[in-house]
Scaffold this motif. Sequence first.
Motif, PDB file in Angstrom:
ATOM      1  N   HIS A 130       0.839  -1.201   0.000  1.00 23.45           N
ATOM      2  CA  HIS A 130       0.000   0.000   0.000  1.00 23.45           C
ATOM      3  C   HIS A 130       0.874   1.252   0.000  1.00 23.45           C
ATOM      4  O   HIS A 130       0.610   2.217  -0.739  1.00 23.45           O
ATOM      5  N   ASN A 134       1.468   4.114  -3.131  1.00 19.57           N
ATOM      6  CA  ASN A 134       0.933   5.447  -2.856  1.00 19.57           C
ATOM      7  C   ASN A 134       1.314   6.421  -3.966  1.00 19.57           C
ATOM      8  O   ASN A 134       2.457   6.448  -4.425  1.00 19.57           O
ATOM      9  N   LEU A 157      -3.909   2.014  -7.130  1.00 19.77           N
ATOM     10  CA  LEU A 157      -5.033   1.319  -6.509  1.00 19.77           C
ATOM     11  C   LEU A 157      -6.363   2.036  -6.702  1.00 19.77           C
ATOM     12  O   LEU A 157      -7.404   1.489  -6.340  1.00 19.77           O
ATOM     13  N   MET A 242      -6.353  -4.838  -0.170  1.00 19.26           N
ATOM     14  CA  MET A 242      -5.711  -3.874  -1.068  1.00 19.26           C
ATOM     15  C   MET A 242      -6.703  -2.860  -1.616  1.00 19.26           C
ATOM     16  O   MET A 242      -6.445  -1.652  -1.608  1.00 19.26           O
ATOM     17  N   THR A 243      -7.825  -3.329  -2.130  1.00 15.44           N
ATOM     18  CA  THR A 243      -8.750  -2.439  -2.845  1.00 15.44           C
ATOM     19  C   THR A 243     -10.183  -2.528  -2.369  1.00 15.44           C
ATOM     20  O   THR A 243     -11.003  -1.682  -2.757  1.00 15.44           O
TER      21      THR A 243
END
Length: 300
Positions: A130, A134, A157, A242-243
């Motif tokens: 993550h 960014n 993401l 993650m998403t």
Amino acid sequence: MAEDSGPTVLPGDRTLAYLALMPSAAIMILLIAVPMITVFALSTQEIELGTMSGPFVGLRNFADVLTDPAFFTALYNSFVWVFGSVSIEMVLGLGLALLLHQKFALRGAARAIILLPYLVPTVVAVMVWHYMFNDIVGVLNYLLMATGIVDHPLLWLNSPGTAMLSVILVGVWKFFPFVVIAVLGILQAIPQEQYEAAMIDGANSWQRFWRITLPHILPIFLLTALLRTIWTFHKFDIIYLMTGGGPIDATTTLPVLVYNKGFVDFELGRAAAVAIVTFIVLGVLLAIYLMLMKRAEARQ
């Protein structure tokens, strides 16, 4: 002199063996049958979260699922996720296993480093990636912009075009060591005399790989691909952490859809129907995979 036909199995011994296996078999049947029967029962009812029973609706939940565009979006995403992850894992794992099988300085240290991602907890791996993804402080965007590959930060993401690629990269990084372990283990079992004989006969590196290495590793390689396909198909944690299945359902796979139906929309009946359809789809894929694997083994 009569040939020894082996130990004689008495009827009492066979009965004793069956009796000894019955407790384990009963536990396995309960662990498999009870959840499956429960899920199927849920799929035929209109159940909301907080209740375990509701009006019987038959196959209406299945009809709703199979006419829901979200299901086909999740099915497509699942195929992309599985094919992208497993194919890269297998190619990368095979290449690194062949490399680590060679003799070079610090080979033991290199093998240990390769296995580290597999030992990292999924939550920790997701947190690290993550940060790397960014768009402002992420190291990936910094490297891409520093080398001139891109001229602006990528929303890894948060963009439908890159979100699936991002979770595939994380999945590959996390699980390719499993392929390395499996392939490297069978490589070390290949008799070196075969390679020496091939070199004496003038076989080059490609011929030695094609005629000696590949036939030996193919069964394990295919079995590893099968296991990775099963595990990746129902993988939930990496994508959800993650998403969350976004953006705009770009990474919503079937396991994520089951979660959303059950614990976001509070439709446990439809969630159970999605789970059963997912099981059927995976069963069909595995049947095709096993058929192809048997054909490949028969040609060896």
